[in-house]
Scaffold this motif. Structure first.
Motif, mmCIF file in Angstrom:
data_model
loop_
_atom_site.group_PDB
_atom_site.id
_atom_site.type_symbol
_atom_site.label_atom_id
_atom_site.label_comp_id
_atom_site.label_asym_id
_atom_site.label_seq_id
_atom_site.Cartn_x
_atom_site.Cartn_y
_atom_site.Cartn_z
ATOM 1 N N PHE B 2 0.840 -1.195 0.000
ATOM 2 C CA PHE B 2 0.000 0.000 0.000
ATOM 3 C C PHE B 2 0.870 1.238 0.000
ATOM 4 O O PHE B 2 2.000 1.218 0.440
ATOM 5 C CB PHE B 2 -0.881 0.013 1.247
ATOM 6 C CG PHE B 2 -1.626 -1.253 1.453
ATOM 7 C CD1 PHE B 2 -2.747 -1.554 0.706
ATOM 8 C CD2 PHE B 2 -1.198 -2.169 2.397
ATOM 9 C CE1 PHE B 2 -3.432 -2.740 0.896
ATOM 10 C CE2 PHE B 2 -1.882 -3.364 2.594
ATOM 11 C CZ PHE B 2 -2.989 -3.639 1.836
ATOM 12 N N LEU B 7 -3.839 3.657 4.187
ATOM 13 C CA LEU B 7 -4.454 2.759 3.203
ATOM 14 C C LEU B 7 -4.332 1.296 3.614
ATOM 15 O O LEU B 7 -5.246 0.499 3.408
ATOM 16 C CB LEU B 7 -3.816 2.963 1.831
ATOM 17 C CG LEU B 7 -4.321 4.167 1.044
ATOM 18 C CD1 LEU B 7 -3.579 4.278 -0.273
ATOM 19 C CD2 LEU B 7 -5.825 4.066 0.810
ATOM 20 N N SER B 8 -3.199 0.941 4.194
ATOM 21 C CA SER B 8 -3.038 -0.449 4.616
ATOM 22 C C SER B 8 -4.043 -0.780 5.720
ATOM 23 O O SER B 8 -4.618 -1.863 5.744
ATOM 24 C CB SER B 8 -1.606 -0.720 5.084
ATOM 25 O OG SER B 8 -1.338 -0.071 6.306
ATOM 26 N N MET B 9 -4.266 0.195 6.602
ATOM 27 C CA MET B 9 -5.228 -0.038 7.679
ATOM 28 C C MET B 9 -6.660 -0.100 7.129
ATOM 29 O O MET B 9 -7.498 -0.866 7.614
ATOM 30 C CB MET B 9 -5.120 1.069 8.745
ATOM 31 C CG MET B 9 -3.840 1.021 9.560
ATOM 32 S SD MET B 9 -3.625 -0.491 10.546
ATOM 33 C CE MET B 9 -2.380 -1.348 9.626
ATOM 34 N N ALA B 10 -6.934 0.716 6.104
ATOM 35 C CA ALA B 10 -8.268 0.697 5.499
ATOM 36 C C ALA B 10 -8.531 -0.647 4.824
ATOM 37 O O ALA B 10 -9.618 -1.210 4.928
ATOM 38 C CB ALA B 10 -8.403 1.837 4.493
ATOM 39 N N TRP B 11 -7.512 -1.171 4.158
ATOM 40 C CA TRP B 11 -7.662 -2.477 3.510
ATOM 41 C C TRP B 11 -7.980 -3.556 4.533
ATOM 42 O O TRP B 11 -8.917 -4.341 4.384
ATOM 43 C CB TRP B 11 -6.369 -2.817 2.752
ATOM 44 C CG TRP B 11 -6.494 -4.073 1.941
ATOM 45 C CD1 TRP B 11 -6.884 -4.167 0.642
ATOM 46 C CD2 TRP B 11 -6.259 -5.421 2.390
ATOM 47 N NE1 TRP B 11 -6.916 -5.489 0.253
ATOM 48 C CE2 TRP B 11 -6.534 -6.277 1.306
ATOM 49 C CE3 TRP B 11 -5.859 -5.983 3.599
ATOM 50 C CZ2 TRP B 11 -6.406 -7.668 1.385
ATOM 51 C CZ3 TRP B 11 -5.737 -7.374 3.682
ATOM 52 C CH2 TRP B 11 -6.003 -8.188 2.577
ATOM 53 N N LEU B 12 -7.183 -3.569 5.596
ATOM 54 C CA LEU B 12 -7.357 -4.561 6.657
ATOM 55 C C LEU B 12 -8.745 -4.444 7.289
ATOM 56 O O LEU B 12 -9.447 -5.434 7.492
ATOM 57 C CB LEU B 12 -6.264 -4.311 7.709
ATOM 58 C CG LEU B 12 -6.211 -5.208 8.922
ATOM 59 C CD1 LEU B 12 -4.789 -5.719 9.053
ATOM 60 C CD2 LEU B 12 -6.552 -4.460 10.178
ATOM 61 N N THR B 14 -11.515 -3.162 6.031
ATOM 62 C CA THR B 14 -12.594 -3.529 5.115
ATOM 63 C C THR B 14 -12.700 -5.034 4.940
ATOM 64 O O THR B 14 -13.774 -5.614 5.112
ATOM 65 C CB THR B 14 -12.331 -2.894 3.730
ATOM 66 O OG1 THR B 14 -12.184 -1.494 3.906
ATOM 67 C CG2 THR B 14 -13.497 -3.174 2.794
ATOM 68 N N TRP B 15 -11.586 -5.679 4.616
ATOM 69 C CA TRP B 15 -11.688 -7.079 4.188
ATOM 70 C C TRP B 15 -11.754 -8.055 5.343
ATOM 71 O O TRP B 15 -12.549 -8.994 5.319
ATOM 72 C CB TRP B 15 -10.565 -7.408 3.202
ATOM 73 C CG TRP B 15 -10.749 -6.576 1.975
ATOM 74 C CD1 TRP B 15 -10.054 -5.455 1.633
ATOM 75 C CD2 TRP B 15 -11.762 -6.734 0.974
ATOM 76 N NE1 TRP B 15 -10.562 -4.905 0.486
ATOM 77 C CE2 TRP B 15 -11.605 -5.674 0.047
ATOM 78 C CE3 TRP B 15 -12.775 -7.649 0.772
ATOM 79 C CZ2 TRP B 15 -12.432 -5.525 -1.069
ATOM 80 C CZ3 TRP B 15 -13.595 -7.509 -0.346
ATOM 81 C CH2 TRP B 15 -13.413 -6.452 -1.246
ATOM 82 N N PHE B 16 -10.953 -7.835 6.376
ATOM 83 C CA PHE B 16 -11.102 -8.711 7.539
ATOM 84 C C PHE B 16 -12.446 -8.465 8.212
ATOM 85 O O PHE B 16 -13.098 -9.396 8.688
ATOM 86 C CB PHE B 16 -9.958 -8.507 8.531
ATOM 87 C CG PHE B 16 -8.730 -9.285 8.174
ATOM 88 C CD1 PHE B 16 -8.627 -10.621 8.495
ATOM 89 C CD2 PHE B 16 -7.688 -8.674 7.504
ATOM 90 C CE1 PHE B 16 -7.504 -11.350 8.162
ATOM 91 C CE2 PHE B 16 -6.554 -9.395 7.164
ATOM 92 C CZ PHE B 16 -6.461 -10.730 7.490
#
Lengths: 98, 561
Positions: B2, B7-12, B14-16
């Motif tokens: 990311f 952004l890395s935290m947003a990805w985590l 959202t998907w987890f």
């Protein structure tokens, strides 16, 4: 998501590093905590409780780090390597005590 | 992977959150119900609708019951493959007898553990447990499922999925994800303080869902964090069984030292000895607690090595008056009643641990806090459910454009975990009131059937949610939402009505008598039904209206990365 480099392999590696690597690292941490504190005359269940409590907070931290870190290979190396190292030291301490 | 940390935290997040949110939803909801598990037990077992009772006399009431106990077939199945050769007809060597109660229990749980002869490994014990009326000693039927403490509560921490302890592991991993979702959620949002006060119900569904997601997440943040964290600590022994694996030799060494220090025999002496008056020991324990200025109800009474010269009796306090989960145990020699030991005050670490687990498990007496726990748990459900809705709303136009079916799956799963879970809950309650007390020969047990109704209802409403999900692919609302809300609005009063018809306990009666365990649960079900009715009407009106406009979409995009 606005990232363009999300290959499936990379994502799986991140998740693996966070979950499995994190577990190995925390296992090592708790084992070392129990053995180390017991060696310092802390009662067994106290050593266990304090290591568990800190261990879960550590798990949260390294899990987040696995996704935030620039290099996923380094995450694998630190978590699995560190976990094995701490587990090994814990066993050495244990053997010297029993 | 990311561009930046956010952004890395947003990805985590959202998907987890998406994948494990469904499990978390169940954990939060059944955790909230478990706060009143004993009260739900009363609703489910009408014969047990009487006031909480103190620990009864051991000498007069409990002793003969314990002496008659033997493991049943299901108990024996647990140990069958741990033995060389067949199991004996009778088990005579009692490892332990125990009786457990709380300030909310009219009935008493008792258990007995027996040594298993010819076991492949030492210390194999077969357990048997019963529920009794402590006023009379009459046994309750094993078939009566305690829906609160025996089904909803274990569902909360194990999903009632016991194969290889997998349920515990899924719940544990979900708890870790809950913690990660909280941290990453905070990282994603800069204006955290403002979100405490922001809810715009009149804006687009996407906007108001996100507002509510942030609001419930932030307002109850300490609650969510604390419960997810202490849940992990409570089951640390399962998640990191280090004391019983890698560090086993240290643990065993410690046990031997501890047995020497406490003077409580670890093993039988092999010399038969009678049991003196346990009531006298309980009275002595209560005298000693009173001396220390502590409330004196007995919560847990246990005998070890029964009938042996090394036998001892341990009396523990019910922790009604403070948070930490300890019992100030006092131990007596079983054959003489001589005092063996008083547990010393907890060490600092043990106190911290007992406080953390005690605040989660809530054995203390504080009704107001009990209700706050329920609200906190439900706030968690709202937070997760709005997360799903936001996920679908945000992507629905893109999905519609691409002809993707992904939104349908997420939305149908959301229906299943929100209204579907509530319908399954009513399903088990309705089955509980409708199934006859005794079933024909060859049928599954009554308690088992109730559980099948629960899971069966849940699967059925899941199928319904998926079958009706086609409109989601065009960016519209799944009609299953309003249909299941309507079903809830009908079934909730039916549930309360069935309680009235089958037991005679209607609300006017239970409220005027002040019998809150049943009145409170009936009222909670009715309130749920009314809310479902309002939601159904709202959804119907919305479904008929024009598709939503796109105001605020850009704003939400910016905020949510």
């Amino acid at each position: 998501m606005s990232t363009s480099t999300l290959s499936a392999r990379h994502v799986i590696s991140r998740i693996g590093a966070g979950v499995l690597g994190g577990y190995a690292f925390v296992w090592g941490f708790i084992a070392l905590g129990i053995a180390g504190l017991y060696a310092l005359d802390v009662p067994f269940h106290d050593a266990e409780a304090v290591s568990n409590i800190l261990g879960f907070l550590l798990f949260l931290t390294v899990f987040l780090w696995a996704f935030a870190a620039r290099s996923v290979n380094r995450v694998w190396l630190v978590l699995v390597g560190g976990g094995l190292l701490m587990t090994g030291i814990a066993t050495l301490i244990e053997q010297s005590l029993v | 992977m990311f561009q930046n940390f956010r952004l890395s935290m947003a990805w985590l997040h959202t998907w987890f959150g998406l994948v494990l949110g469904f499990v978390l939803m169940a954990i939060f909801f059944f955790g909230a119900l478990s706060v009143f598990d004993r009260e739900i037990d009363r609703w489910a077992i009408p014969e047990s609708r009487f006031a909480p009772q103190p620990m009864p006399s051991f000498d007069n009431l409990l002793k003969p019951i314990f002496a008659d106990m033997q493991p049943g077939k299901a108990d024996l199945d647990f140990v069958r493959d741990k033995v060389n050769g067949p199991l004996p007809e009778r088990f005579d060597t009692v490892v332990t007898w125990g009786a457990y109660t709380t300030h909310r229990d009219p009935v008493l749980n008792i258990f007995a553990g027996y040594e298993v002869p010819n076991a492949k490994e030492p210390d194999v014990t077969v357990f048997s447990s019963r529920t009794i009326d402590p006023r009379t000693g009459v046994l309750f039927s094993d078939d009566q499922l305690k829906i609160g403490s025996g089904f909803f509560y274990p569902l909360h921490y194990s999903l009632n999925f016991h194969w290889m302890n997998l349920g515990y592991w899924i719940v544990g991993f979900s708890s870790l994800i809950m913690l990660a979702a909280l941290v990453s959620g905070v990282v994603m949002h800069r204006k955290i303080f403002r979100e405490l006060f922001t809810f715009r119900p009149k804006k687009s569904t996407q906007r108001s869902a996100l507002d509510l997601h942030n609001l419930t997440g932030v307002v109850a943040l300490p609650f969510h964090f604390f419960f997810a964290f202490t849940g992990l600590v409570i089951f640390a022994g399962i998640y990191f069984p280090i004391g019983h694996t890698q560090m086993k030799s240290l643990h065993d060494q410690h046990e031997v030292v501890e047995a020497q220090e406490t003077g409580l025999p670890h093993d039988r002496a092999g010399v038969a000895a009678p049991v003196a008056s346990v009531d006298a020991m309980v009275a002595e324990a209560q005298r000693r607690w009173a001396e220390r200025g502590m409330a004196g109800e007995v919560g847990f009474l246990t005998l070890r090595h029964v009938g042996d010269a090394n036998g001892y009796v341990s009396v523990y306090r019910a922790g009604t008056d403070r948070i930490a989960l300890t019992g100030e145990g006092i131990h007596f020699k079983a054959s003489t009643g001589e005092l063996l030991r008083e547990d010393p005050p907890s060490t600092v670490v043990a106190s911290v641990n007992e406080f953390l687990t005690g605040l989660h498990l809530q054995h203390f007496r504080h009704w107001m806090l009990r209700w706050l726990y329920v609200l906190g748990g439900l706030a968690g459900c709202v937070c997760i459910a709005t997360g799903f809705i936001f996920f679908v709303e945000k992507r629905k136009r893109q999905y519609a454009k691409e002809g993707s079916q992904n939104g349908r799956i997420v939305d149908a799963m959301a229906v299943t975990t929100v209204t579907g879970m509530l319908l399954a809950t009513l399903g088990i309650l309705i089955a509980n009131r409708l199934l006859p007390a005794s079933l024909p020969e060859g049928w599954p047990g009554r308690g088992d059937l109730e559980q099948y109704f629960f899971w069966g209802t849940w699967v059925a409403v899941m199928v319904h949610a998926f079958l009706r999900s086609a409109p989601v692919a065009q960016g519209k609302i799944n009609p299953a939402w309003s249909e299941q809300c309507l079903a809830l609005a009908v079934l909730a009063p039916v549930t309360v009505l069935l309680n009235w018809i089958t037991t005679g306990d209607h609300l006017v009666k239970t409220i005027s008598e002040g019998y809150w365990p049943v009145a409170g649960f009936d009222l909670a079900i009715l309130v749920g039904g009314i809310l479902a009715f309002i939601a159904a009407r709202h959804l119907r009106r919305k479904g008929k209206g024009a598709p939503q406009d796109a105001t605020d979409f850009a704003d939400a995009e910016v905020q949510h990365g």
